[in-house]
Design an enzyme around this catalytic site. Sequence first.
Site, PDB file in Angstrom:
ATOM      1  N   MET A  30       1.077  -1.208   0.063  1.00  0.00           N
ATOM      2  CA  MET A  30       0.090   0.155  -0.004  1.00  0.00           C
ATOM      3  C   MET A  30       0.760   1.252   0.009  1.00  0.00           C
ATOM      4  O   MET A  30       0.375   2.429   0.259  1.00  0.00           O
ATOM      5  CB  MET A  30      -0.965  -0.012   1.345  1.00  0.00           C
ATOM      6  N   GLY A  36      11.253  -2.671   5.661  1.00  0.00           N
ATOM      7  CA  GLY A  36      10.451  -3.825   5.638  1.00  0.00           C
ATOM      8  C   GLY A  36       9.888  -4.182   4.053  1.00  0.00           C
ATOM      9  O   GLY A  36      10.229  -5.322   3.768  1.00  0.00           O
ATOM     10  N   HIS A  37       9.296  -3.300   3.456  1.00  0.00           N
ATOM     11  CA  HIS A  37       8.999  -3.681   2.233  1.00  0.00           C
ATOM     12  C   HIS A  37      10.265  -3.800   1.152  1.00  0.00           C
ATOM     13  O   HIS A  37      10.118  -4.637   0.277  1.00  0.00           O
ATOM     14  CB  HIS A  37       8.292  -2.185   1.538  1.00  0.00           C
ATOM     15  N   ASP A 148       2.846  -9.113   9.083  1.00  0.00           N
ATOM     16  CA  ASP A 148       1.199  -9.302   9.229  1.00  0.00           C
ATOM     17  C   ASP A 148       0.715 -11.002   9.238  1.00  0.00           C
ATOM     18  O   ASP A 148       0.447 -11.368   8.017  1.00  0.00           O
ATOM     19  CB  ASP A 148       0.506  -8.643   7.681  1.00  0.00           C
ATOM     20  N   SER A 184       4.334   1.419   8.198  1.00  0.00           N
ATOM     21  CA  SER A 184       3.854   2.685   7.438  1.00  0.00           C
ATOM     22  C   SER A 184       3.149   3.482   8.460  1.00  0.00           C
ATOM     23  O   SER A 184       3.026   4.533   8.421  1.00  0.00           O
ATOM     24  CB  SER A 184       3.076   2.589   6.210  1.00  0.00           C
ATOM     25  N   ARG A 185       2.315   2.965   9.277  1.00  0.00           N
ATOM     26  CA  ARG A 185       1.523   3.532  10.336  1.00  0.00           C
ATOM     27  C   ARG A 185       2.594   4.212  11.443  1.00  0.00           C
ATOM     28  O   ARG A 185       1.850   4.822  12.465  1.00  0.00           O
ATOM     29  CB  ARG A 185       0.488   2.430  11.055  1.00  0.00           C
TER      30      ARG A 185
HETATM   31  P1  AMP Z   1       1.560  -2.809   3.561  1.00  0.00           P
HETATM   32  O1  AMP Z   1       2.113  -1.883   2.729  1.00  0.00           O
HETATM   33  O2  AMP Z   1       1.582  -2.361   5.007  1.00  0.00           O
HETATM   34  O3  AMP Z   1       0.040  -3.233   3.156  1.00  0.00           O
HETATM   35  O4  AMP Z   1       2.328  -4.307   3.448  1.00  0.00           O
HETATM   36  C1  AMP Z   1       2.872  -4.527   2.265  1.00  0.00           C
HETATM   37  C2  AMP Z   1       3.670  -5.957   2.475  1.00  0.00           C
HETATM   38  O5  AMP Z   1       4.894  -5.476   3.179  1.00  0.00           O
HETATM   39  C3  AMP Z   1       2.723  -6.931   3.374  1.00  0.00           C
HETATM   40  O6  AMP Z   1       3.006  -8.144   2.745  1.00  0.00           O
HETATM   41  C4  AMP Z   1       3.360  -6.675   4.667  1.00  0.00           C
HETATM   42  O7  AMP Z   1       3.266  -7.798   5.447  1.00  0.00           O
HETATM   43  C5  AMP Z   1       4.999  -6.557   4.421  1.00  0.00           C
HETATM   44  N1  AMP Z   1       5.502  -5.625   5.462  1.00  0.00           N
HETATM   45  C6  AMP Z   1       4.970  -4.610   6.222  1.00  0.00           C
HETATM   46  N2  AMP Z   1       5.635  -4.157   7.183  1.00  0.00           N
HETATM   47  C7  AMP Z   1       6.781  -5.074   7.172  1.00  0.00           C
HETATM   48  C8  AMP Z   1       8.117  -5.425   8.049  1.00  0.00           C
HETATM   49  N3  AMP Z   1       8.224  -4.519   8.981  1.00  0.00           N
HETATM   50  N4  AMP Z   1       8.522  -6.376   7.845  1.00  0.00           N
HETATM   51  C9  AMP Z   1       8.431  -7.161   6.697  1.00  0.00           C
HETATM   52  N5  AMP Z   1       7.308  -7.098   6.093  1.00  0.00           N
HETATM   53  C10 AMP Z   1       6.656  -6.105   6.076  1.00  0.00           C
END
Ligand code: AMP
Length: 273
Positions: A30, A36-37, A148, A184-185
């Site tokens: 998103m 992490g991403h 997640d 992101s939050r």
């Molecule tokens: P999001 O943009 O938050 O929907 O996350 C996109 C992807 O990145 C999802 O597969 C999340 O699980 C992963 N993600 C988000 N934060 C982390 C993190 N700290 N470590 C590893 N993967 C992450």
Amino acid sequence: MDIIRSLDTMHALALGWRARGKKVGFVPTMGYLHRGHTTLIELMRQRCEILVVSIYVNPLQFGPNEDLSRYPRDPEGDSRRCEGAGCDILFMPDNLYPPDFRTTVSVGAVTTRWEGAERPTHFQGVATVVCRLFGLVQPTAAMFGEKDFQQFTVLQSMARDLAMGIEIVPGPLVRDHDGLALSSRNVYLSPIERHRALSLHRALFLIRDHTSTSAAERLAAGRAVLDCDGLDYLAIVDPDTLEPVDHIDRPLRAIAAARYGRTRLLDNVALEP
Ligand code: AMP
């Protein structure tokens, strides 16, 4: 790296790759990308010939009182980060759903507890968007972060149950220098909230390192060090069914969601017996 906004262009490219038997890796996000991403993108890079990252803030997975309108965005920074991490195609549609869109994907029992109990329409929204993205991108493998953990389990179940033929690969949870799980939050947190939020991973690590075989004893020890404005759940669960367990007798997962001000944070850790 190419940036694609059109659904038709994305789909046509994907069908061409499929016809040529290419290994296509996919990392859906998103946006407002952090380490992490980019870790997931770099890891997926090593497993595929063509790497697609998507950025789409999916309205279907937000509840009525959640943060859809204020979800943080940084398309230019994101695009630089994607390129730096080895992405070939950044798929950034303005809208993913045509006006006559009518399908929802519902994955069953693994969606009802934990995040599903707090956010009743959330996993339907996640499964539906990922299913649609899979149709448009036609990946051979997709990576989702263990950050997640329930989402990973839900999407792995979906791909298996619907025989999608897409390998769902777990990506490691990446933490900040002080242990806070990157999200992101996290930008919503005040300095004091961010400091208090460090107790979330400390509680989980304490549960992991505790020697008792009783889940109740470990959870009580974790709860005792947790400082938050509201604990939505703290549990030790089977990593496949997400059902809570009483005894630590096999590889399990400790999962938690806690509120700091208006921000909900998720974290989890693997437990070995
Ligand atoms: P999001 O943009 O938050 O929907 O996350 C996109 C992807 O990145 C999802 O597969 C999340 O699980 C992963 N993600 C988000 N934060 C982390 C993190 N700290 N470590 C590893 N993967 C992450």
